[in-house]
Design a protein around this motif. Sequence first.
Motif, PDB file in Angstrom:
ATOM      1  N   SER A  23       0.832  -1.219   0.000  1.00 15.33           N
ATOM      2  CA  SER A  23       0.000   0.000   0.000  1.00 15.33           C
ATOM      3  C   SER A  23       0.854   1.252   0.000  1.00 15.33           C
ATOM      4  CB  SER A  23      -1.000   0.069   1.162  1.00 15.33           C
ATOM      5  OG  SER A  23      -1.946  -0.975   1.061  1.00 15.33           O
ATOM      6  N   GLY A  24       2.063   1.194   0.561  1.00 15.86           N
ATOM      7  CA  GLY A  24       2.956   2.338   0.519  1.00 15.86           C
ATOM      8  C   GLY A  24       2.610   3.413   1.522  1.00 15.86           C
ATOM      9  N   CYS A  25       3.088   4.607   1.254  1.00 18.58           N
ATOM     10  CA  CYS A  25       2.942   5.748   2.165  1.00 18.58           C
ATOM     11  C   CYS A  25       1.940   6.726   1.546  1.00 18.58           C
ATOM     12  CB  CYS A  25       4.309   6.411   2.354  1.00 18.58           C
ATOM     13  SG  CYS A  25       4.384   7.583   3.723  1.00 18.58           S
ATOM     14  N   TYR A  26       0.774   6.859   2.144  1.00 14.98           N
ATOM     15  CA  TYR A  26      -0.277   7.671   1.534  1.00 14.98           C
ATOM     16  C   TYR A  26      -1.158   8.320   2.591  1.00 14.98           C
ATOM     17  CZ  TYR A  26      -3.421   3.792   2.649  1.00 14.98           C
ATOM     18  OH  TYR A  26      -4.143   2.832   3.315  1.00 14.98           O
ATOM     19  N   ASP A  27      -1.815   9.399   2.189  1.00 18.93           N
ATOM     20  CA  ASP A  27      -2.781  10.110   3.022  1.00 18.93           C
ATOM     21  C   ASP A  27      -4.172   9.926   2.429  1.00 18.93           C
ATOM     22  OD1 ASP A  27      -1.036  11.624   4.955  1.00 18.93           O
ATOM     23  OD2 ASP A  27      -0.209  12.410   3.078  1.00 18.93           O
ATOM     24  N   GLY A  28      -5.197  10.235   3.250  1.00 21.87           N
ATOM     25  CA  GLY A  28      -6.553  10.276   2.732  1.00 21.87           C
ATOM     26  C   GLY A  28      -7.362   9.029   3.003  1.00 21.87           C
ATOM     27  N   LEU A  29      -8.670   9.173   2.814  1.00 21.64           N
ATOM     28  CA  LEU A  29      -9.614   8.083   3.010  1.00 21.64           C
ATOM     29  C   LEU A  29      -9.684   7.211   1.763  1.00 21.64           C
ATOM     30  CD1 LEU A  29     -12.472  10.118   4.749  1.00 21.64           C
ATOM     31  CD2 LEU A  29     -10.813   8.588   5.845  1.00 21.64           C
ATOM     32  N   PRO A  30     -10.205   5.970   1.886  1.00 20.57           N
ATOM     33  CA  PRO A  30     -10.313   5.092   0.720  1.00 20.57           C
ATOM     34  C   PRO A  30     -11.043   5.778  -0.434  1.00 20.57           C
ATOM     35  CG  PRO A  30     -10.779   3.856   2.718  1.00 20.57           C
ATOM     36  CD  PRO A  30     -10.641   5.295   3.119  1.00 20.57           C
ATOM     37  N   GLY A  31     -10.460   5.708  -1.600  1.00 22.62           N
ATOM     38  CA  GLY A  31     -11.044   6.324  -2.778  1.00 22.62           C
ATOM     39  C   GLY A  31     -10.502   7.703  -3.072  1.00 22.62           C
ATOM     40  N   SER A  32      -9.832   8.315  -2.098  1.00 23.44           N
ATOM     41  CA  SER A  32      -9.276   9.661  -2.308  1.00 23.44           C
ATOM     42  C   SER A  32      -7.854   9.755  -1.760  1.00 23.44           C
ATOM     43  CB  SER A  32     -10.168  10.707  -1.637  1.00 23.44           C
ATOM     44  OG  SER A  32     -10.258  10.469  -0.242  1.00 23.44           O
ATOM     45  N   GLU A  33      -7.097   8.670  -1.856  1.00 22.42           N
ATOM     46  CA  GLU A  33      -5.746   8.633  -1.313  1.00 22.42           C
ATOM     47  C   GLU A  33      -4.781   9.463  -2.166  1.00 22.42           C
ATOM     48  OE1 GLU A  33      -7.449   5.898  -2.195  1.00 22.42           O
ATOM     49  OE2 GLU A  33      -7.399   4.362  -0.616  1.00 22.42           O
ATOM     50  N   THR A  34      -3.863  10.119  -1.507  1.00 26.34           N
ATOM     51  CA  THR A  34      -2.808  10.857  -2.183  1.00 26.34           C
ATOM     52  C   THR A  34      -1.457  10.399  -1.649  1.00 26.34           C
ATOM     53  OG1 THR A  34      -2.929  12.649  -0.549  1.00 26.34           O
ATOM     54  CG2 THR A  34      -4.248  12.897  -2.562  1.00 26.34           C
ATOM     55  N   SER A  35      -0.455  10.452  -2.500  1.00 27.76           N
ATOM     56  CA  SER A  35       0.883   9.983  -2.140  1.00 27.76           C
ATOM     57  C   SER A  35       1.510  10.874  -1.078  1.00 27.76           C
ATOM     58  CB  SER A  35       1.759   9.960  -3.392  1.00 27.76           C
ATOM     59  OG  SER A  35       3.065   9.526  -3.078  1.00 27.76           O
ATOM     60  N   ASN A  36       2.181  10.254  -0.114  1.00 30.24           N
ATOM     61  CA  ASN A  36       2.966  10.972   0.898  1.00 30.24           C
ATOM     62  C   ASN A  36       4.428  10.581   0.681  1.00 30.24           C
ATOM     63  OD1 ASN A  36       4.426  11.385   3.474  1.00 30.24           O
ATOM     64  ND2 ASN A  36       2.437  11.967   4.285  1.00 30.24           N
ATOM     65  N   PRO A  37       5.330  11.554   0.521  1.00 30.93           N
ATOM     66  CA  PRO A  37       6.719  11.204   0.159  1.00 30.93           C
ATOM     67  C   PRO A  37       7.502  10.494   1.249  1.00 30.93           C
ATOM     68  CG  PRO A  37       6.523  13.553   0.598  1.00 30.93           C
ATOM     69  CD  PRO A  37       5.128  13.006   0.591  1.00 30.93           C
ATOM     70  N   GLY A  38       7.066  10.572   2.512  1.00 35.04           N
ATOM     71  CA  GLY A  38       7.827   9.954   3.588  1.00 35.04           C
ATOM     72  C   GLY A  38       9.070  10.753   3.929  1.00 35.04           C
ATOM     73  N   LEU A  39       9.925  10.169   4.741  1.00 30.25           N
ATOM     74  CA  LEU A  39      11.158  10.846   5.161  1.00 30.25           C
ATOM     75  C   LEU A  39      12.113  11.022   3.986  1.00 30.25           C
ATOM     76  CD1 LEU A  39      11.836   8.919   8.503  1.00 30.25           C
ATOM     77  CD2 LEU A  39      11.024  11.267   8.292  1.00 30.25           C
ATOM     78  N   THR A  40      12.867  12.111   4.011  1.00 28.23           N
ATOM     79  CA  THR A  40      13.892  12.330   2.983  1.00 28.23           C
ATOM     80  C   THR A  40      15.166  11.573   3.343  1.00 28.23           C
ATOM     81  OG1 THR A  40      14.879  14.274   4.047  1.00 28.23           O
ATOM     82  CG2 THR A  40      12.979  14.660   2.598  1.00 28.23           C
ATOM     83  N   GLY A  41      16.052  11.463   2.360  1.00 32.49           N
ATOM     84  CA  GLY A  41      17.340  10.820   2.625  1.00 32.49           C
ATOM     85  C   GLY A  41      18.118  11.538   3.704  1.00 32.49           C
ATOM     86  N   ALA A  42      18.059  12.882   3.694  1.00 32.88           N
ATOM     87  CA  ALA A  42      18.789  13.656   4.698  1.00 32.88           C
ATOM     88  C   ALA A  42      18.202  13.443   6.088  1.00 32.88           C
ATOM     89  CB  ALA A  42      18.757  15.140   4.332  1.00 32.88           C
ATOM     90  N   GLU A  43      16.874  13.374   6.190  1.00 31.35           N
ATOM     91  CA  GLU A  43      16.230  13.158   7.492  1.00 31.35           C
ATOM     92  C   GLU A  43      16.586  11.786   8.054  1.00 31.35           C
ATOM     93  OE1 GLU A  43      12.173  15.884   7.033  1.00 31.35           O
ATOM     94  OE2 GLU A  43      12.239  13.851   6.188  1.00 31.35           O
ATOM     95  N   ILE A  44      16.611  10.783   7.204  1.00 25.90           N
ATOM     96  CA  ILE A  44      16.964   9.434   7.650  1.00 25.90           C
ATOM     97  C   ILE A  44      18.418   9.391   8.120  1.00 25.90           C
ATOM     98  CG2 ILE A  44      17.288   7.045   6.893  1.00 25.90           C
ATOM     99  CD1 ILE A  44      14.872   7.463   5.024  1.00 25.90           C
ATOM    100  N   ALA A  45      19.297  10.037   7.364  1.00 23.18           N
ATOM    101  CA  ALA A  45      20.715  10.055   7.745  1.00 23.18           C
ATOM    102  C   ALA A  45      20.920  10.779   9.071  1.00 23.18           C
ATOM    103  CB  ALA A  45      21.538  10.716   6.639  1.00 23.18           C
ATOM    104  N   GLU A  46      20.184  11.896   9.275  1.00 24.75           N
ATOM    105  CA  GLU A  46      20.349  12.671  10.496  1.00 24.75           C
ATOM    106  C   GLU A  46      19.788  11.948  11.706  1.00 24.75           C
ATOM    107  OE1 GLU A  46      19.020  17.025  12.390  1.00 24.75           O
ATOM    108  OE2 GLU A  46      18.505  16.509  10.322  1.00 24.75           O
ATOM    109  N   ARG A  47      18.617  11.331  11.567  1.00 27.04           N
ATOM    110  CA  ARG A  47      17.949  10.718  12.714  1.00 27.04           C
ATOM    111  C   ARG A  47      18.465   9.323  13.033  1.00 27.04           C
ATOM    112  NH1 ARG A  47      11.502  11.633  12.355  1.00 27.04           N
ATOM    113  NH2 ARG A  47      11.711  10.441  14.287  1.00 27.04           N
ATOM    114  N   PHE A  48      18.953   8.606  12.021  1.00 26.74           N
ATOM    115  CA  PHE A  48      19.316   7.206  12.237  1.00 26.74           C
ATOM    116  C   PHE A  48      20.743   6.871  11.806  1.00 26.74           C
ATOM    117  CE2 PHE A  48      14.733   7.503  11.682  1.00 26.74           C
ATOM    118  CZ  PHE A  48      14.285   6.891  12.844  1.00 26.74           C
TER     119      PHE A  48
END
Length: 281
Positions: A133-158
Amino acid sequence: MSRLQILLPLLMLSLLLRRSFSSSSLPQPPRLRLILVRHGESQNNVLNLVSKQHYRENRFADPALTDLGERQAAATGEYLASPGCHPLLSGVTTVAVSPFLRTLQTSKPIVAALRGRSPSLPVELWPDIYEISGCYDGLPGSETSNPGLTGAEIAERFSYPPPASLPPSSGWYTHPGRESYAEGVSRIGAVADRLRLRAADLCAAGESETLCLVVHGDFIDVLLNQLLHMQKDPRKARFRTYNTSISAVDVFGDGMAACLFSNFHEHLKGEMCKREQLGVV
């Protein structure tokens, strides 16, 4: 002759055979061992305990772990790095992590514990081992893509270096909208093919590797079905896994696989092992 006199020699023979077959001196064929760890309890898991409708209306696109999930992750790391870890689950040589927040958070104490014994343990971020299903926002039938964490955010936090395919300023999820189940199965099938090639290369070189993947429930179900060459009905989970349970499978050079564990969770004790909710998706 008494029943005890008959059974005692058989029991002694059984113990001798068990000791013989468990001996580390026996030659082991080259293989790729996959240790599949599901993430700890997430915010969405808790919402789903109320009802499916409550989950749909309040779900997070990229949920964090709960306090319980954090404790489950810590217990998993402690177990995998402990001398008491089952021999078939010990000796992790590489860790690969899904880019979702809940898997990144689950991996953190696992990596820390394993690096306590092997400081140079490599950790890789794999952008294609995310949950169906991936990373998405919205209710069934009206879902929109959510980009998730950026590469820089992942590198900084983890402190995990993002792959070259993930620019520092871009989110990891690039699929348009919500991924369909069929699309997810196809994506995981490509992951299974890549793992078979990795196993073939290892076996051709006479080497072995133990790769720990920190991933998701539906992902584990589909991947095991793919690796074990099992036909699967859509939406019918064959391998149900609990939060931070461990599944393990050996993949060999000829593409065959042997399932060692499914849903092992004996490292979870007390509150961390709420069986009435551990199986939620």
